[in-house]
Each structure stands twice: as C-alpha cells, then as structure tokens.
Scaffold this motif. Structure first.
Motif, short mmCIF file in Angstrom:
data_model
loop_
_atom_site.label_atom_id
_atom_site.label_comp_id
_atom_site.label_asym_id
_atom_site.label_seq_id
_atom_site.Cartn_x
_atom_site.Cartn_y
_atom_site.Cartn_z
N THR A 110 -0.21 4.19 6.87
CA THR A 110 -1.41 4.36 6.04
C THR A 110 -2.47 5.10 6.85
O THR A 110 -2.65 6.31 6.71
N ARG A 130 4.83 7.79 1.23
CA ARG A 130 4.16 7.92 -0.06
C ARG A 130 3.77 9.37 -0.37
O ARG A 130 3.38 9.67 -1.49
N SER A 177 -0.92 14.52 4.38
CA SER A 177 -0.69 13.09 4.19
C SER A 177 -0.81 12.37 5.54
O SER A 177 -0.84 13.00 6.60
N ALA A 178 -0.86 11.03 5.49
CA ALA A 178 -0.91 10.25 6.73
C ALA A 178 0.31 10.51 7.60
O ALA A 178 0.22 10.59 8.82
N ALA A 199 -5.10 11.50 1.85
CA ALA A 199 -6.15 10.49 1.98
C ALA A 199 -7.51 11.06 1.59
O ALA A 199 -7.65 12.26 1.36
N LYS A 225 -4.89 -0.02 -1.11
CA LYS A 225 -5.86 -0.15 -0.03
C LYS A 225 -6.95 0.92 -0.07
O LYS A 225 -8.10 0.67 0.27
N SER A 226 -6.58 2.10 -0.49
CA SER A 226 -7.54 3.21 -0.55
C SER A 226 -8.56 3.05 -1.67
O SER A 226 -9.55 3.78 -1.73
#
Length: 225
Positions: A133, A161, A175-176, A165, A28-29
């Motif tokens: 995410t 994960r 991280s998220a 981001a 998605k990123s």
C-alpha cells in the motif's frame, strides 16, 4: 511471471476463501472500492498452506535468483515460514532447502537479542508480504537486509491492485508497486493482479454483475501494467 492458469486459480481460490469480495468497500485510502482483498482471512492450515504454494510457484515462475526469504512483521512472519516450506517441497527446485528470517517490532534485550529471528540474512533475499500500500514495510525491510550485508532481490506479494495513489485531483503517476520497484531497483512479483480479477469477471457469468463497477474503478484509478 506466473502463467495465467495459476493466476486465475489464485483469484478463484481467494474468492472461495472469502478473501476476495465484491460489493462496496471503503478502503484505507478513503475510496469506495468495488472489491476488497483481505489476505488476513487466509487463516487456517489449509488456506495458508495453499497460499504458500501459490507464492512459491509465482517466485519459481519469475526466474529470479534468490537465496532466502524475509517476512516483515507481522503479516510476513507466517508468509515467509509457510512459503519456505512450499519452496523446499516444490518439484522444480530439486529439494533445495530455503532459509527464512523475520523481524520483531521491538528489539529483544535478552537471549540472542536484536530484532531478527531465523536464519542469518545472507545473499539475495526476497521480501514477502501480502500487498503493497504505502510501501513502508518494504522500505524497513530493505534497510534491515542491507544493514546485514545482504541484497534485496525482489518483493513477493499476493495481489497487485495496479492502483494509483493520491486524491482524485492529484493522482500519482505510478502505482505503489511501481513506486517500490523504481525506488529500490528490484522487481515486484505478484501471484495475481487486478487484471487477473478482471479476466475472471469476464469469463464467469456468475460474477457478471460486478464487471462494470470494477472496470469503471480500474479506468479511474488503475495503471496499465
């Protein structure tokens, strides 16, 4: 935190079910990732039932006090339902029943109305989802829970994960998952993480061809914990 055997078993199970794959995937990123985790492929009675047992075990192992589960629409709906069943049958919880609720995307204007379905939101509530995410569903869930007068107690996800981001020249510091924990002051519990995927790659000679690519990706985008 779930013990390493449960985490490894979950990574192996995800691989066997085709939920975790290795190769080259555009995520998605926009990045090209050497692995892909698609929890939507837990889509049979057996696989969702087993997934729910992993969720239940991770939550019990965390030691976090909770009263009920909340599943954000849409993915969180079957997850909260199945995990409530698994928790009610978990040998470590003495048969204690676990209420759950979820939200609708649009408010219902007839019958009981509103956006909530299931048990009333009360006490300490665990939000359950597949991954984090952007953290949008967590933010919406926290708002719903607090508006009901209940307390968000934790977020429970399948895979962390451990990934920063942002564009390559401006990566975020966290991280998220870390951002969610810092923003809302609640723990994020995951069944497994990228570290557990790496551990499986190290231990399984049949997956050796993917070790270098995943290690390079983690070195470039990962966080340490």
């Amino acid at each position: 935190m779930a013990d390493s055997s449960h985490r490894t078993d979950f990574v192996r199970f995800s691989l066997d079910q085709g939920v975790l794959k290795f190769g080259q995937f555009k995520v998605k990123s926009g990045r090209m990732s050497p692995y892909f985790f698609n929890a939507g492929l837990f889509n049979s009675g057996f696989s969702v039932g087993r997934l729910a047992q992993f969720y239940a075990q991770a939550l019990v192992d965390s030691g976090i006090a909770f009263d009920m589960l909340f599943g954000p629409a849409y993915k969180g709906i079957p997850l909260s339902t199945a995990t409530a069943v698994a928790l009610a049958n978990h040998p470590g919880r003495g048969g204690r029943d676990v209420p759950f609720a979820f939200n609708r995307k649009e408010a219902k204007d007839h019958g009981e109305g509103g956006i909530l379905v299931g048990a009333p939101l009360r006490g300490k509530v665990v939000i359950i989802d597949d991954v984090i995410t952007a953290g949008t569903s967590v933010r919406e869930s926290v708002e719903i829970i607090r508006q009901a007068g209940a307390e968000p107690a934790a977020v429970l996800i399948a895979l962390d994960r451990m990934e920063r981001a942002g564009p390559d020249d401006a990566l975020s510091a966290h991280s998220a998952v870390q951002d969610v924990a810092n923003t809302y002051g609640i723990p994020v519990v995951s069944i497994a993480s990228l570290a557990d995927i790496m551990a499986l790659l190290e231990d399984d000679a049949g997956l050796a061809e993917h070790r270098a690519a995943v290690a390079e990706y983690r070195a470039r985008y990962g966080v340490s914990s």
